[in-house]
Every structure is written in structure tokens, then in C-alpha cells.
Design an enzyme around this catalytic site. Structure first.
Site, PDB file in Angstrom:
ATOM      1  N   HIS A 130       0.840  -1.203   0.000  1.00 53.43           N
ATOM      2  CA  HIS A 130       0.000   0.000   0.000  1.00 53.43           C
ATOM      3  C   HIS A 130       0.871   1.248   0.000  1.00 53.43           C
ATOM      4  O   HIS A 130       1.874   1.345   0.700  1.00 53.43           O
ATOM      5  CB  HIS A 130      -1.011  -0.011   1.151  1.00 53.43           C
ATOM      6  CG  HIS A 130      -0.479   0.217   2.526  1.00 53.43           C
ATOM      7  ND1 HIS A 130      -0.320   1.473   3.074  1.00 53.43           N
ATOM      8  CD2 HIS A 130      -0.111  -0.653   3.502  1.00 53.43           C
ATOM      9  CE1 HIS A 130       0.117   1.374   4.315  1.00 53.43           C
ATOM     10  NE2 HIS A 130       0.262   0.088   4.599  1.00 53.43           N
ATOM     11  N   ASP A 135       5.700   2.446   7.302  1.00 55.49           N
ATOM     12  CA  ASP A 135       4.353   1.964   6.995  1.00 55.49           C
ATOM     13  C   ASP A 135       3.664   2.915   6.021  1.00 55.49           C
ATOM     14  O   ASP A 135       3.031   3.867   6.448  1.00 55.49           O
ATOM     15  CB  ASP A 135       3.550   1.849   8.288  1.00 55.49           C
ATOM     16  CG  ASP A 135       2.159   1.286   8.065  1.00 55.49           C
ATOM     17  OD1 ASP A 135       1.940   0.644   7.026  1.00 55.49           O
ATOM     18  OD2 ASP A 135       1.292   1.506   8.933  1.00 55.49           O
ATOM     19  N   ASP A 156       3.959  -5.271   3.579  1.00 54.91           N
ATOM     20  CA  ASP A 156       3.434  -4.171   4.393  1.00 54.91           C
ATOM     21  C   ASP A 156       4.335  -4.011   5.610  1.00 54.91           C
ATOM     22  O   ASP A 156       4.198  -4.745   6.586  1.00 54.91           O
ATOM     23  CB  ASP A 156       1.996  -4.492   4.808  1.00 54.91           C
ATOM     24  CG  ASP A 156       1.289  -3.318   5.458  1.00 54.91           C
ATOM     25  OD1 ASP A 156       1.954  -2.298   5.721  1.00 54.91           O
ATOM     26  OD2 ASP A 156       0.075  -3.415   5.698  1.00 54.91           O
ATOM     27  N   HIS A 210       2.243   4.362  12.980  1.00 57.42           N
ATOM     28  CA  HIS A 210       1.104   5.279  12.833  1.00 57.42           C
ATOM     29  C   HIS A 210       1.311   6.568  13.619  1.00 57.42           C
ATOM     30  O   HIS A 210       0.379   7.069  14.253  1.00 57.42           O
ATOM     31  CB  HIS A 210      -0.198   4.597  13.268  1.00 57.42           C
ATOM     32  CG  HIS A 210      -0.744   3.653  12.253  1.00 57.42           C
ATOM     33  ND1 HIS A 210      -1.965   3.021  12.375  1.00 57.42           N
ATOM     34  CD2 HIS A 210      -0.240   3.217  11.065  1.00 57.42           C
ATOM     35  CE1 HIS A 210      -2.183   2.253  11.322  1.00 57.42           C
ATOM     36  NE2 HIS A 210      -1.141   2.351  10.506  1.00 57.42           N
ATOM     37  N   GLU A 257      -5.432   1.884   1.962  1.00 53.11           N
ATOM     38  CA  GLU A 257      -5.254   0.747   2.855  1.00 53.11           C
ATOM     39  C   GLU A 257      -5.507   1.159   4.296  1.00 53.11           C
ATOM     40  O   GLU A 257      -6.105   0.393   5.076  1.00 53.11           O
ATOM     41  CB  GLU A 257      -3.838   0.173   2.716  1.00 53.11           C
ATOM     42  CG  GLU A 257      -3.603  -1.117   3.487  1.00 53.11           C
ATOM     43  CD  GLU A 257      -3.143  -0.935   4.932  1.00 53.11           C
ATOM     44  OE1 GLU A 257      -3.087  -1.934   5.673  1.00 53.11           O
ATOM     45  OE2 GLU A 257      -2.848   0.213   5.334  1.00 53.11           O
ATOM     46  N   GLU A 258      -5.058   2.343   4.650  1.00 53.63           N
ATOM     47  CA  GLU A 258      -5.107   2.750   6.049  1.00 53.63           C
ATOM     48  C   GLU A 258      -6.514   3.034   6.555  1.00 53.63           C
ATOM     49  O   GLU A 258      -6.712   3.230   7.750  1.00 53.63           O
ATOM     50  CB  GLU A 258      -4.226   3.991   6.264  1.00 53.63           C
ATOM     51  CG  GLU A 258      -2.733   3.745   6.069  1.00 53.63           C
ATOM     52  CD  GLU A 258      -2.113   2.889   7.173  1.00 53.63           C
ATOM     53  OE1 GLU A 258      -2.853   2.401   8.038  1.00 53.63           O
ATOM     54  OE2 GLU A 258      -0.886   2.704   7.155  1.00 53.63           O
TER      55      GLU A 258
END
Length: 587
Positions: free
Chosen positions: A270, A282, A351, A451, A319-320
């Protein structure tokens, strides 16, 4: 491409065709045909340094666009342009696949617990429901284990959480496990606080029926704990309201111009990040790794030619916010082109492949360590073997990670496509055993900046990135050359097989037809009880046809044997088909 079932023509609709894989007498056993002789040595060409250079470009893009590469932001658009320009320069023709979807927009998010209003950012857990209009209020309870992590039902022994707001520490197990245990004890909301001093943005999983759940930083969690110890009222009020809005974004797709298009190897990652940070580990790491693989594959093909199987690269959007881009891609194939979905031999997902406190993790498709919570498609364990065999051959330790479906391979496995992938870890904590294998620090997260705004270029471990980038390159090259172990493909395939009986001047005749379904030539042999015929180098899409006289006025029902032959880097490949025909009497 998964194994195909032959469907007879209308003229033979009542008959059954058996596609046999048995080798003829004297042929090499199937195990001897599992691996191609000389796949491209891409693992020598794709380096961690080259991928890191591409990550520097992503970091510059994030720096220039508000420190974010999330969907519908200039940072995502610039990231996609960077990928597209690199692909175009390498000789690909990238395409955007646009899609719209609905997602929630937060209208209200507030928390007061033990009189403390958190100072840092709050994040409602992904897939958390809203609270009632006026919020939810209840007594604060905690699990009884020493670290207050609530990972087992026993951690709630003696606690009456009915109608309560559970206060739970991050660590040791998935957020969904913590919330499930708190709910089972009666909690009506859950507060998850971090074990590092950063805001916490938890995710629960789309499949669950959850109570409202919120994440907060370690310092805010500690402030609530201190207030409780100081005698503050053990009560919390949490208010979370949202509405649903429509968004538009896109996937980026590119396929090699050479190779079999009916046996495609897919590699995906992603491209989007979370709103809160630049998203370099990420998932800049996975995105840039497959980009470098695509570029080096094209460069190698200039001298060595394209591999036998086409390779399709995918950079997923959204994706998130719930695996939206990859799900749209697969759902679109299911609805509009199911044959193209069937043509995907296997899907490889990447990922996060550069985590700072990394493990070298491989999706546990064979369930040798973790029982999968999803159905594992046939061929997935063999896809996993491509990674694990490579690591074993180079003496690189590795561990299994759960084949959970919690990334962009979910839609593929839900539709039976073999899948595997690599993972260096996110919010789980590193064990002593993993430290012994890979170094790093026990008891902290694989990616403490997961994140968060700190997921920058400095959050990527170059050793992990190099190991994983080379492994990705090896797997793509190996499977592009040969997917026989995964799905039996590599044997030449025939289609439109028919065997019909008819009368010609009072004599029963058996007429057999087959079409070469390969992108290149194949040798075809048709054999019956009344004779046989060999066709040399039947071209792609061309027919082999022969009519055999029985020299009799009638014939009983029987079958013709049709076989096809090719060679893969010197390895003989063959496929047999039994094609039934009806009895007929011409008297």
C-alpha cells in the site's frame, strides 16, 4: 492462475472431462519438475541502499506536503507520480485504477477519565462504533495482571466490569484481544493507553462487533492512573461521534510487457500512509521495495528477456482506512472479469519491511506456528516456501508471523488466490527469543513509531530493509520463472477440447480438437484406439484437429487422450487430458 476445470462444449455437455497430471512412463517425477533452472538473480540487483534512496524521495514528498501521504492529499498524489515516473522510465505503462468509497469523518472525540482530560491527541480505534449521542459514562476498571494488559480472560478474574469503562495498557497481544476480553467482562467502552510516550492509534479489525474504543498516549494514561491513585473519582466519560462521507482515490498498477498473462504473479504494497505522519516504514518500505524490484526486473529483461510468467505490481490506495484499494481491485475482477482473477497465480504482500526493532517475518501460510484465523488458499504454503527456502539457503534466521489477512492480501485469500508475504513487525513487542535471532530490544514494539508523526526515514532499519528487499526480489524472480509448486502451472495448457463421434459414409468416426492456451508454442499429441497424430509446435491460440476412422459402422463410448508438451529451462513439462466421446451407430 489456479488449476482450471475443463468445461465441455455444448455438444458434450453431459460428459465429464478428467484432467490428469500423471506423467508418462519414463518421465521425470513431479518433484523433479518443481523448480525452474535459472531464474533471474534479482536478489543481487535489488539492494537496501537503492530502496533507501527511494525512501528519501518519499520523505522529501512528505516534507513538502504537510508531513502526510494519506489518501486525497497532495502527498499521496506526489507519491503516485513518483512511482509512475520511475515505472515509465523503466519501460512500463502504469495505470491508475480510480475508485470511490465511503468512510467516516469524526465530528466529536473527547474523553475525561478520573478528572483528567488528555493533553495529547486522541484516536478512536479503527472499526470502533460511535458512542450514544451524549457519550458513554461509567466507572473505570482495570485488568488485574501486573502490567494491566488484559490479554487473557484470567486477567479479569474478580473484576466486575459491567457497565464500566475499561482502562487497559498496550502490549503483549493485539488490541482486538484486549477489547474482546474487556467486553466479555461487561465493559461498555475501552481506553487503551500506549506503552511508549506517543499517541496511540489502535485498530480492532472489521470482523468484530466492538464497544467504543479510544487510544491515548502513555503520559495521558499515566496521568489518569496517578489521579486514580490520588483518590480521584474512578469515572470516565467518552464521547465519539462521526458521519460518513464519500472519497475518491486510486491504485497504481503496472505489468511486465512479457510473460504469460494467464499465469500472473502479483506483488503489492500500500502506497498511502496515515494522516498523522509521513508513513515511511508503513508503508513506504514495501512500496519502494517493489518499485525497485520492478525497475531492476525491467533492466535485467533487456539482456535476459522477460521471465515465463508476467508480473503485475500494485501500489494500493486507501489501505489505512480499511484495505479499500486492494478490496476494490479484487471485487472488480470478481464482478467483471473472473477469468482474470483466476489467472493470478499467487499474490505477494509487503506491508512494513524496515521496522526499527525488526523481525524477519514470513506469513505463516502452512500454520506451522500459528493457526490461521482465516481460510488459507491452496498454494499459499508453497508460496511461503519460496521465502523460507531462500532465507534458509543464505543462513538468514526468520520467524513465522500469523497468516491473519490483516493487510492487502485479505481480499485475495477471501477469493481463493494463493498468497504470502513478509513483515518486520508493527505494534507487537519483541521477545527474548527474537532478540537472540535478530538483535534489538526486548519488550518494546517492533515499530515504536507505528502510525505516528515519527514514522520518518529515521524510523527505518537499513539491515532489515536490505534483507527483505533482496528476499522480495528473489521471490518475484523465482515465481515469475516458475509457479509449478504453487499451482501446477508451467505444464502447457489446452482448452476447447472436444471429442465427437459422427457417421461418414456409414463409418463411425471420432473427431478430436484442442486449442493451445499458451502464449507460445506447444507440442500436441492426440491418441485414440483407432490411431494417433502428433502436432509439432502448435502456435499460441492455434488448433490441433484430427479425425480418426473406426473402420466400423459403430463405436462404443470411450475417450481420446490429448497431451501437450513444453520445456521450461530444459525441464520437460507435460499435461494429459482424457476427452470422452459418445457411442454411435451408423448402421
Amino acid at each position: 492462475m489456479r488449476p482450471r476445470t475443463f468445461v465441455p462444449s455444448a455438444a458434450a455437455a453431459s460428459l465429464v472431462l478428467a484432467v490428469l497430471s500423471a506423467a508418462p512412463v519414463g518421465a521425470a517425477p513431479a518433484d523433479a519438475l518443481r523448480a525452474a533452472a535459472d531464474p533471474l538473480p534479482l536478489e543481487d540487483l535489488v539492494t537496501g541502499d537503492a530502496v533507501m534512496d527511494r525512501l528519501e524521495e518519499l520523505q522529501a514528498i512528505a516534507d513538502a506536503n504537510g508531513n502526510s501521504r494519506a489518501l486525497e492529499t497532495p502527498g499521496y498524489e506526489a507519491s503516485a507520480v513518483y512511482v509512475e515516473e520511475a515505472l515509465t522510465a523503466a519501460g512500463y505503462t502504469p495505470e491508475r485504477q480510480y475508485f470511490t468509497f465511503e468512510d467516516l469523518v469524526v465530528d466529536e472525540l473527547s474523553l475525561t477519565a478520573a478528572g483528567v482530560a488528555p493533553a495529547d491527541d486522541l484516536y478512536a480505534a479503527e472499526f470502533s462504533p460511535a458512542t450514544p449521542d451524549d457519550g458513554v459514562t461509567g466507572p473505570i476498571v482495570q485488568p488485574v495482571d501486573q502490567l494491566r494488559q488484559g490479554c487473557t480472560a484470567a486477567d479479569w478474574d474478580g473484576v466486575d466490569a459491567t457497565g464500566s469503562v475499561a482502562l487497559v495498557s498496550r502490549g503483549a497481544c493485539a488490541f482486538s484481544v484486549k477489547v474482546t476480553n474487556a467486553m466479555a467482562d461487561g465493559a461498555v467502552a475501552v481506553i487503551l493507553y500506549n506503552n511508549v510516550d506517543e499517541p496511540l492509534n489502535p485498530t480492532l479489525g472489521a470482523a468484530g462487533a466492538w464497544v467504543p474504543t479510544v487510544g491515548l498516549s502513555l503520559s495521558d494514561g499515566q496521568a489518569i492512573l496517578a489521579a486514580l491513585e490520588g483518590g480521584a473519582a474512578a469515572e470516565a466519560t467518552y464521547d465519539y461521534q462521526f458521519h460518513v462521507d464519500e472519497f475518491e482515490t486510486f491504485n497504481v498498477l503496472a505489468q511486465t510487457p512479457g510473460g504469460r498473462t494467464n499465469n500472473v504473479v502479483m506483488a503489492g504494497a500500500h502506497l498511502d500512509g496515515v494522516e498523522e505522519g509521513p508513513g515511511i516504514n508503513d508503508n513506504g518500505t514495501g512500496s519502494m521495495a517493489i518499485l525497485e524490484v520492478a525497475v531492476q526486473l525491467a533492466a535485467a529483461a533487456e539482456t535476459d528477456g522477460w521471465p515465463d510468467n508476467a508480473v503485475r505490481f500494485a501500489w494500493w490506495g486507501a489501505e489505512e482506512v480499511g484495505l479499500v484499494g486492494s478490496t476494490h481491485y479484487v471485487d472488480d475482477l470478481v464482478a467483471n472479469d473472473p477469468a482474470a482473477l483466476d489467472d493470478i497465480a499467487t499474490y505477494l504482500n509487503f506491508d512494513m519491511v524496515g521496522s526499527p526493532n525488526y523481525i524477519i517475518g514470513v506469513y505463516d501460510a502452512d500454520e506451522s506456528t500459528y493457526e490461521a484465523p482465516v481460510e488459507v488458499p491452496a498454494g499459499s504454503p508453497e508460496t511461503e516456501d519460496v521465502f523460507t527456502d531462500y532465507f534458509d539457503q543464505i543462513g538468514q534466521p526468520w520467524v513465522d508471523t500469523e497468516f491473519s489477512g490483516r493487510s492487502d492480501y485479505q481480499a485475495f485469500i477471501n477469493n481463493g488466490v494463493p498468497s504470502s508475504g513478509l513483515f518486520t513487525g508493527a505494534d507487537g513487542q519483541k521477545t527474548a527469543e527474537e532478540v537472540a535471532l535478530f538483535g534489538g530490544t526486548e519488550g518494546i514494539n517492533y515499530d515504536p513509531n507505528y502510525h505516528s508523526p515519527q514514522d520518518t526515514i529515521d524510523n527505518v532499519d537499513p539491515t532489515a530493509l536490505d534483507i527483505m528487499s533482496r528476499a522480495i526480489a528473489h521471490a518475484v524472480a523465482s515465481l515469475a520463472d516458475d509457479t509449478f509448486a504453487v499451482n501446477g502451472a508451467g505444464n502447457p495448457e489446452l482448452t476447447a477440447l472436444t471429442a465427437e463421434t459422427r457417421c461418414v459414409n456409414g463409418t463411425a468416426v471420432v473427431a478430436v480438437r484442442a486449442t493451445n492456451d499458451e502464449t507460445g508454442w506447444a507440442d500436441v499429441r492426440i491418441a485414440t484406439d483407432f490411431g494417433q497424430k502428433k502436432f509439432t509446435k502448435v502456435g499460441a491460440g492455434k488448433n490441433a484437429y484430427q479425425s480418426f476412422s473406426t473402420r466400423s459402422a459403430s463405436v462404443e463410448a470411450g475417450s481420446a487422450t490429448v497431451s501437450a508438451y513444453r520445456w521450461n529451462d530444459g525441464d520437460p513439462r507435460h499435461q494429459y487430458y482424457d476427452v470422452p466421446y459418445d457411442a454411435i451407430s451408423c448402421g
